[in-house]
Design an enzyme around this catalytic site. Structure first.
Site, PDB file in Angstrom:
ATOM      1  N   LYS A 208      -3.025   3.255 -11.755  1.00  0.00           N
ATOM      2  CA  LYS A 208      -3.158   2.226 -10.653  1.00  0.00           C
ATOM      3  C   LYS A 208      -2.770   0.881 -11.122  1.00  0.00           C
ATOM      4  CE  LYS A 208      -7.085  -0.293  -8.780  1.00  0.00           C
ATOM      5  NZ  LYS A 208      -8.765  -0.116  -8.719  1.00  0.00           N
ATOM      6  N   LYS A 261      -1.629   4.680  -7.097  1.00  0.00           N
ATOM      7  CA  LYS A 261      -2.152   3.583  -5.979  1.00  0.00           C
ATOM      8  C   LYS A 261      -1.394   2.364  -6.696  1.00  0.00           C
ATOM      9  CE  LYS A 261      -6.240   1.028  -5.325  1.00  0.00           C
ATOM     10  NZ  LYS A 261      -7.661   0.793  -5.674  1.00  0.00           N
TER      11      LYS A 261
HETATM   12  C1  PBG Z   1     -11.895  -1.435  -7.585  1.00  0.00           C
HETATM   13  C2  PBG Z   1     -10.900  -0.884  -6.469  1.00  0.00           C
HETATM   14  C3  PBG Z   1      -9.857  -1.802  -5.824  1.00  0.00           C
HETATM   15  C4  PBG Z   1      -9.369  -0.916  -4.952  1.00  0.00           C
HETATM   16  C5  PBG Z   1      -9.790   0.102  -4.722  1.00  0.00           C
HETATM   17  N1  PBG Z   1     -11.081   0.357  -5.994  1.00  0.00           N
HETATM   18  C6  PBG Z   1      -9.730  -3.229  -5.892  1.00  0.00           C
HETATM   19  C7  PBG Z   1      -9.137  -3.684  -7.234  1.00  0.00           C
HETATM   20  O1  PBG Z   1      -8.723  -2.851  -8.185  1.00  0.00           O
HETATM   21  O2  PBG Z   1      -9.243  -4.983  -7.230  1.00  0.00           O
HETATM   22  C8  PBG Z   1      -8.339  -1.552  -3.726  1.00  0.00           C
HETATM   23  C9  PBG Z   1      -8.277  -0.744  -2.567  1.00  0.00           C
HETATM   24  C10 PBG Z   1      -7.373  -1.218  -1.445  1.00  0.00           C
HETATM   25  O3  PBG Z   1      -6.902  -2.200  -1.590  1.00  0.00           O
HETATM   26  O4  PBG Z   1      -7.583  -0.557  -0.144  1.00  0.00           O
HETATM   27  N2  PBG Z   1     -11.391  -1.602  -8.880  1.00  0.00           N
END
Ligand code: PBG
Length: 336
Positions: A208, A261
């Site tokens: 991520k 992601k």
């Molecule tokens: C929680 C999380 C996030 C997303 C999914 N889980 C936001 C982040 O990391 O700030 C983003 C999902 C999206 O942008 O659709 N940590």
């Protein structure tokens, strides 16, 4: 002047008889040689569940996406299942936030209530839950803060394990840690197994990245960090080999499914992870990717259906088995 026979010979020697276009001439031929197929079975639909609202509220930067109150979830879950979408991914937006994100592991918290409500209304719809502290902490970071504002790894693991366990107790089918703390998959696995939830799979947000494409999500979930950013825990966009290492660690710790992601700016990562691992692979087509297409389509600059189809197939072609996408509902009828 060449004879007809001489023309054929000459064209053959110049390889001009090879025509890849021959199999593109009709839709039937294209259908026969198509290499990648998308199915509604591949979709996972994210849902935002909020406290303190009575009706669904549209998210301004994500047209067509809503924050849902638990009371309105049953009908929405039915409509999702009716489209053939196999799973939802839940995010909670609590009214009360504090420094340790207590609402994240409250047995009667907003996500825990939502899990029970969806499983009651539509038992066959798989419920995956996002496990992360950022929507529940008053500082908006994904874990426990030290005095000087660093997100502390190991104290955060205890909270994540508690949160995952409370989701499993409420009836979640899969838990999905998205915090990027080191060792969280192992910590969650131990916690689940110790309480008899050894059958609950972990879908790990393994690679991520610290991405600007989460902007609309943070508006929707109210999870923008109150200071700084997430670069001390989420991955640095230029890195590839580090992504392989992150996935490897999650697999060693017991991840059942892995994830990359965001999706579009990281198709190369999806492809490399696919080449290196045999576990089911998810890709998250994130909020900013959705917002871009919606905004351009609204301006009349892109053909909406065409670019959504092309986007989703590109993620599948790169190697994803599952696509977490806000387009799930509109795209389901095209791929059923
Ligand atoms: C929680 C999380 C996030 C997303 C999914 N889980 C936001 C982040 O990391 O700030 C983003 C999902 C999206 O942008 O659709 N940590």
């Amino acid at each position: 002047m060449l004879t007809e026979r001489e023309v054929v010979v000459q064209r053959k020697s110049a390889n001009l008889t090879i025509r890849p276009r021959r199999t593109r001439r009709t839709e039937t031929l294209r259908r026969m040689v198509r290499e990648t197929r998308l199915s509604v079975d591949n979709f996972i639909y994210p849902l935002f569940i909020a406290e303190g609202i009575k009706e669904a509220v549209e998210i301004s930067s994500m047209p067509g996406q809503y924050r849902w109150p638990v009371a309105k979830l049953a009908a929405e879950a039915e409509s999702i299942a009716k489209l053939g979408i196999p799973a939802v991914l839940l995010f909670g937006i609590p009214d009360f936030k504090d420094s340790l994100g207590h609402e994240a592991y409250n047995p009667n918290g907003v996500v825990q209530d939502a899990i029970r409500e969806i499983k009651r209304a539509v038992p066959e719809l798989a419920v995956i839950t996002d496990v992360c502290m950022c929507e529940y902490t008053d500082h908006g970071h994904c874990g426990v803060l030290s005095d000087d504002g660093y997100v502390e790894n190991d104290p955060t693991l205890d909270l994540l394990a508690k949160m995952a366990l409370s989701h499993a107790e409420a009836g979640a089918d899969v838990v999905a840690p998205s915090d990027m703390m080191d060792g969280r998959v192992g910590a969650i696995r131990v916690a689940l197994d110790s309480q008899g939830f050894d059958n609950i799979p972990i879908m790990a947000y393994s690679a991520k990245y610290a991405s600007g494409f989460y902007g609309p999500f943070r508006e929707a979930a109210g999870s923008t960090p109150s200071f700084g950013d997430r670069r001390s825990y989420q991955m640095d966009p230029p890195n590839v080999r580090e992504a392989i290492r992150e996935v490897e660690l999650d697999v060693q710790e017991g991840a059942d499914m892995i994830m990359v992601k965001p999706a579009l700016p990281y198709l190369d990562i999806i492809s490399k992870v696919r080449d290196n691992f045999d576990l089911p692979l998810a890709a998250y087509n994130v909020s900013g990717e959705y917002a871009m297409l919606k905004a351009a389509a609204r301006m009349g600059w892109l053909d909406e259906e065409r670019v959504i189809r092309e986007t989703l197939i590109s993620i599948k072609r790169a190697g994803a088995d599952m696509i977490i996408t806000y387009h799930s509902k509109e795209a389901a009828p095209w791929f059923s």
